[in-house]
Scaffold this motif. Structure first.
Motif, PDB file in Angstrom:
ATOM      1  N   ASP A  37       0.840  -1.195   0.000  1.00  0.00           N
ATOM      2  CA  ASP A  37       0.000   0.000   0.000  1.00  0.00           C
ATOM      3  C   ASP A  37       0.879   1.251   0.000  1.00  0.00           C
ATOM      4  N   GLU A  38       0.350   2.312  -0.561  1.00  0.00           N
ATOM      5  CA  GLU A  38       1.111   3.557  -0.633  1.00  0.00           C
ATOM      6  C   GLU A  38       0.183   4.726  -0.324  1.00  0.00           C
ATOM      7  N   SER A  39       0.666   5.661   0.499  1.00  0.00           N
ATOM      8  CA  SER A  39      -0.169   6.824   0.812  1.00  0.00           C
ATOM      9  C   SER A  39      -0.073   7.835  -0.330  1.00  0.00           C
ATOM     10  N   LEU A  40      -0.964   8.821  -0.327  1.00  0.00           N
ATOM     11  CA  LEU A  40      -0.854   9.905  -1.303  1.00  0.00           C
ATOM     12  C   LEU A  40       0.318  10.794  -0.911  1.00  0.00           C
ATOM     13  N   PRO A  41       1.031  11.361  -1.891  1.00  0.00           N
ATOM     14  CA  PRO A  41       2.132  12.249  -1.528  1.00  0.00           C
ATOM     15  C   PRO A  41       1.626  13.534  -0.906  1.00  0.00           C
ATOM     16  N   TYR A  42       2.361  14.015   0.076  1.00  0.00           N
ATOM     17  CA  TYR A  42       2.030  15.268   0.748  1.00  0.00           C
ATOM     18  C   TYR A  42       3.082  16.286   0.313  1.00  0.00           C
ATOM     19  N   LYS A  43       2.646  17.363  -0.331  1.00  0.00           N
ATOM     20  CA  LYS A  43       3.592  18.380  -0.819  1.00  0.00           C
ATOM     21  C   LYS A  43       3.959  19.337   0.294  1.00  0.00           C
ATOM     22  N   ASP A  44       5.254  19.389   0.576  1.00  0.00           N
ATOM     23  CA  ASP A  44       5.769  20.370   1.517  1.00  0.00           C
ATOM     24  C   ASP A  44       6.320  21.516   0.671  1.00  0.00           C
ATOM     25  N   TYR A  45       7.288  22.262   1.174  1.00  0.00           N
ATOM     26  CA  TYR A  45       7.804  23.388   0.388  1.00  0.00           C
ATOM     27  C   TYR A  45       8.680  22.919  -0.772  1.00  0.00           C
ATOM     28  N   ASN A  46       9.651  22.060  -0.468  1.00  0.00           N
ATOM     29  CA  ASN A  46      10.604  21.639  -1.500  1.00  0.00           C
ATOM     30  C   ASN A  46      10.449  20.191  -1.931  1.00  0.00           C
ATOM     31  N   TYR A  47       9.791  19.404  -1.103  1.00  0.00           N
ATOM     32  CA  TYR A  47       9.673  17.965  -1.371  1.00  0.00           C
ATOM     33  C   TYR A  47       8.224  17.520  -1.307  1.00  0.00           C
ATOM     34  N   TYR A  98       6.349  14.126   0.290  1.00  0.00           N
ATOM     35  CA  TYR A  98       6.624  13.009   1.197  1.00  0.00           C
ATOM     36  C   TYR A  98       5.454  12.034   1.161  1.00  0.00           C
ATOM     37  N   TRP A  99       5.753  10.748   1.276  1.00  0.00           N
ATOM     38  CA  TRP A  99       4.685   9.754   1.399  1.00  0.00           C
ATOM     39  C   TRP A  99       5.246   8.487   2.049  1.00  0.00           C
ATOM     40  N   THR A 100       4.357   7.599   2.421  1.00  0.00           N
ATOM     41  CA  THR A 100       4.796   6.341   3.048  1.00  0.00           C
ATOM     42  C   THR A 100       4.239   5.159   2.274  1.00  0.00           C
ATOM     43  N   LYS A 101       4.901   4.036   2.425  1.00  0.00           N
ATOM     44  CA  LYS A 101       4.360   2.810   1.818  1.00  0.00           C
ATOM     45  C   LYS A 101       4.646   1.612   2.710  1.00  0.00           C
ATOM     46  N   THR A 102       3.849   0.582   2.543  1.00  0.00           N
ATOM     47  CA  THR A 102       4.094  -0.701   3.211  1.00  0.00           C
ATOM     48  C   THR A 102       4.201  -1.764   2.130  1.00  0.00           C
ATOM     49  N   THR A 103       4.944  -2.826   2.423  1.00  0.00           N
ATOM     50  CA  THR A 103       5.095  -3.912   1.442  1.00  0.00           C
ATOM     51  C   THR A 103       4.623  -5.224   2.053  1.00  0.00           C
ATOM     52  N   ALA A 104       4.360  -6.196   1.185  1.00  0.00           N
ATOM     53  CA  ALA A 104       3.897  -7.514   1.654  1.00  0.00           C
ATOM     54  C   ALA A 104       4.969  -8.209   2.489  1.00  0.00           C
ATOM     55  N   LYS A 132       9.310   5.445   4.643  1.00  0.00           N
ATOM     56  CA  LYS A 132       9.007   6.853   4.334  1.00  0.00           C
ATOM     57  C   LYS A 132       9.866   7.283   3.149  1.00  0.00           C
ATOM     58  N   LEU A 133       9.200   7.867   2.156  1.00  0.00           N
ATOM     59  CA  LEU A 133       9.878   8.247   0.924  1.00  0.00           C
ATOM     60  C   LEU A 133       9.678   9.728   0.649  1.00  0.00           C
TER      61      LEU A 133
END
Length: 261
Positions: free
Chosen positions: A7-17, A19-25, A32-33
């Motif tokens: 599963d992967e979360s939607l990206p959250y836009k900060d000022y320069n980046y 960010y989002w998170t994901k889980t794997t099987a 955190k990416l």
């Protein structure tokens, strides 16, 4: 069987980046990416499974994961015993090295100051209650941390958070059905939290600031809550913004540039 393991979360836009998170099987913990806005290069800044492996620990509880405003530091809190006492670590994302002394016996919450020089955190007492907020200067020893706020009542617990417009820190102290809030500007050199409204038994309120107004979500004379707002917390002239409505619970509010949800 019903949990989506990849599963992967939607990206959250900060000022320069973003960010989002994901889980794997395969893994048990989140990853955190981030990537620079406008670029396609993805950077992994936290991998819970790799962290657990590195620490060779049986129990691995993750409290908070926060990135500093300059995108340089990652603050994270871990409970390695199952005691729910969290230790806070701050690391340089680029080098992976810790940049300050670890902070023990916390509730896990981490709030970076906007100048990236400090973190604020709640400390737990011997009965496992967060009743003190401390400020820690990154790169110094914990002995030098300053007490910002202390709750004297044993029934109340405290937390700290940044306002939506990033202009104030709000300290909230509460029990199950009563709350009280204090605030101080983000650039106050020696923070002295000022009281917003005196606690009253059975009254819950939560103040936030956005676009020149302070908004108060409260159940005072409004069993299912109302939202009022004012311009100035020193001279509180609250006006109804969203009135209480019979049998309609007002759950809370989130601010965007043109909308309030």
């Amino acid at each position: 069987g019903r949990i989506k393991l990849d599963d992967e979360s939607l990206p959250y836009k900060d000022y320069n980046y973003e960010y989002w998170t994901k889980t794997t099987a395969k893994g048990n913990y989140s990853i955190k990416l981030r990537k620079k806005i406008g670029s396609s290069k993805i950077e992994e800044i936290w991998n819970g499974d790799k962290e657990k492996e590195k620490l060779k620990t049986e129990y691995f509880g993750v409290g908070d994961l926060e990135v500093s405003f300059n995108d340089k530091f990652l603050g994270y809190s871990l409970d390695l015993k199952g005691s729910e006492y969290y230790t806070i670590y701050i690391r340089d994302i680029e080098t992976g090295k810790l940049v300050t002394e670890k902070i023990e016996d916390t509730s896990g919450g981490i709030s970076f100051s906007l100048d990236d020089k400090y973190i604020f955190y709640p400390k737990l007492d011997e009965n496992h209650r967060p009743r003190k907020i401390f400020r820690h200067k990154i790169g110094t020893t914990v002995k030098e941390d300053t007490l910002v706020f202390e709750e004297k009542s044993e029934a109340f617990t405290v937390g700290i958070g940044l306002s939506s417009d990033e202009k104030y820190f709000f300290v909230t102290t509460s029990d199950h059905n009563t709350s009280e809030q204090y605030y101080f500007p983000i650039d106050e050199k020696n923070p002295k939290p000022k009281l917003i409204k005196q606690r009253k038994k059975g009254i819950i309120y939560s103040v936030n600031s956005w676009d020149g107004f302070f908004y108060n979500h409260s159940n005072e004379d409004a069993e299912d809550f109302k939202i009022e707002r004012c311009k100035d917390l020193c001279d509180q002239k609250w006006k109804i913004y969203i009135a209480a409505k019979d049998e309609v619970l007002i759950g809370g509010l989130i601010f965007l540039n043109d909308w309030i949800i």
